[in-house]
Design a protein around this motif. Structure first.
Motif, short mmCIF file in Angstrom:
data_model
loop_
_atom_site.label_atom_id
_atom_site.label_comp_id
_atom_site.label_asym_id
_atom_site.label_seq_id
_atom_site.Cartn_x
_atom_site.Cartn_y
_atom_site.Cartn_z
N VAL A 88 0.89 -1.23 0.05
CA VAL A 88 0.08 -0.18 -0.23
C VAL A 88 0.83 1.34 0.20
CG1 VAL A 88 -1.79 1.29 1.30
CG2 VAL A 88 -1.82 -1.10 1.28
N ASP A 89 0.57 2.19 -0.80
CA ASP A 89 1.43 3.50 -0.91
C ASP A 89 0.82 4.41 0.25
OD1 ASP A 89 2.47 5.73 -1.44
OD2 ASP A 89 1.23 6.17 -3.37
N LEU A 90 1.84 4.75 1.14
CA LEU A 90 1.39 5.19 2.36
C LEU A 90 1.03 6.69 2.10
CD1 LEU A 90 4.16 4.15 4.72
CD2 LEU A 90 1.97 3.22 4.40
N GLU A 91 1.27 7.36 1.03
CA GLU A 91 0.82 8.61 0.72
C GLU A 91 -0.59 8.62 -0.04
OE1 GLU A 91 2.57 11.25 1.53
OE2 GLU A 91 4.10 10.13 2.23
N ALA A 95 -4.63 4.92 2.51
CA ALA A 95 -3.68 4.59 3.59
C ALA A 95 -3.85 5.65 4.51
CB ALA A 95 -2.17 4.75 2.87
N THR A 96 -3.91 7.07 4.19
CA THR A 96 -4.07 8.29 5.05
C THR A 96 -5.34 8.00 5.90
OG1 THR A 96 -2.77 9.65 3.47
CG2 THR A 96 -4.19 10.68 5.28
N SER A 97 -6.36 7.72 5.36
CA SER A 97 -7.59 7.42 6.06
C SER A 97 -7.56 6.31 6.99
CB SER A 97 -8.73 7.21 5.04
OG SER A 97 -10.04 7.02 5.59
N PHE A 98 -6.72 5.31 6.64
CA PHE A 98 -6.75 4.09 7.53
C PHE A 98 -5.95 4.46 8.75
CE2 PHE A 98 -4.12 0.37 8.85
CZ PHE A 98 -5.35 -0.51 9.23
N ILE A 99 -4.77 5.24 8.46
CA ILE A 99 -3.81 5.39 9.41
C ILE A 99 -4.51 6.44 10.72
CG2 ILE A 99 -1.70 6.74 10.10
CD1 ILE A 99 -0.35 5.52 7.47
N GLU A 100 -5.34 7.43 10.06
CA GLU A 100 -5.85 8.55 11.14
C GLU A 100 -6.84 7.74 11.61
OE1 GLU A 100 -5.32 11.82 11.62
OE2 GLU A 100 -3.54 11.12 10.53
#
Length: 252
Positions: A88-91, A95-100
């Motif tokens: 998964v591309d962290l950018e 990915a951003t939504s998942f991390i938040e």
């Protein structure tokens, strides 16, 4: 304001990572190949590391007791590493939504865990040496290592066996509290059958064919799953009530 057991999962996580990476790798026959492998490993490690500079040292207080960020960051980096390993591309927005979302879930989880430990302390719930021995034995069996190997890996990380024993105290106390204040629910035959039918229906819609055990073969696993699900719901309701009685401040 004391800190209770905050190092447990961080220590366990560190050991787990060592255990997962403990298998010997084929030796590189050429020096250049070794350099390339090292470079690739460093690149993967860099890509799987999430910038946590904006996370405060203390992420929350529960009735005045501080929760520091060490365990929180360890959990978060583990989730990020999992995403990276999946390609998964962290950018990406995904990915951003998942991390938040993960950051919020982790914060809520750690606050809830601290509430449980404080409630357990009020009830006089403690962990005996025998309790800790049993918890460590369960961990060793799960990761298929013996105590001498555990001690060796701890030593490599500058951690003593006494320190890890102290870290196992928190989960023992947590489990004892849950055993005492969360009931073991009954599961009806209808619930078992309904859950089994849902699993079969879901499998039939999957692109790959999956062989589903018969209802009788799957029965024990289904029952364990439903009991755990009901207990989690009961624990959630209990924690929701306790949160109203606690003074909780978050800094994220």
């Amino acid at each position: 304001m004391k800190k209770m057991g905050v190092m447990f999962a961080a220590s366990i996580l560190a050991i787990t990572l060592v255990a997962c990476g403990g298998d010997e790798q084929p030796e590189q026959s050429e020096e250049v190949e070794g350099e390339e492998a090292t470079s690739e490993e460093a690149e993967v490690e860099q890509e799987s590391t999430y910038n946590t500079d904006d996370i405060p040292e203390v992420i929350a207080t529960v009735n005045g007791e501080e929760i520091d960020n060490e365990l929180y960051i360890a959990y978060l980096q583990q989730e990020v590493q999992s995403l990276t390993m999946q390609g998964v591309d962290l950018e990406s927005a995904e990915a951003t939504s998942f991390i938040e979302g993960t950051k919020k879930q982790l914060l809520d989880y750690m606050v809830d865990e601290r509430i449980i430990l404080q409630e357990a302390e009020k009830e006089g719930i403690t962990a005996s040496e025998e309790d800790i021995d049993a918890e460590i034995a369960t961990y060793l069996a799960q990761y298929q290592i013996d105590e001498s190997e555990l001690e060796e890996r701890l030593s490599e990380q500058g951690i003593t066996m006494e320190e890890i024993r102290a870290d196992f105290e928190a989960p023992v106390i947590r489990n004892k509290y849950i055993d005492q204040f969360v009931s073991v629910p009954e599961v009806t035959e209808e619930e078992l059958q309904t859950t089994y039918d849902e699993i079969v229906a879901s499998a039939s819609q999957a692109e790959e064919e999956t062989e589903i055990p018969s209802f009788d073969e799957y029965r024990e696993e289904l029952e364990n799953y439903l009991v755990a699900q009901k207990q989690q719901e009961e624990l959630g309701a209990l924690l929701e009530k306790l949160r109203e009685e606690y003074e909780i401040t978050t800094f994220m």
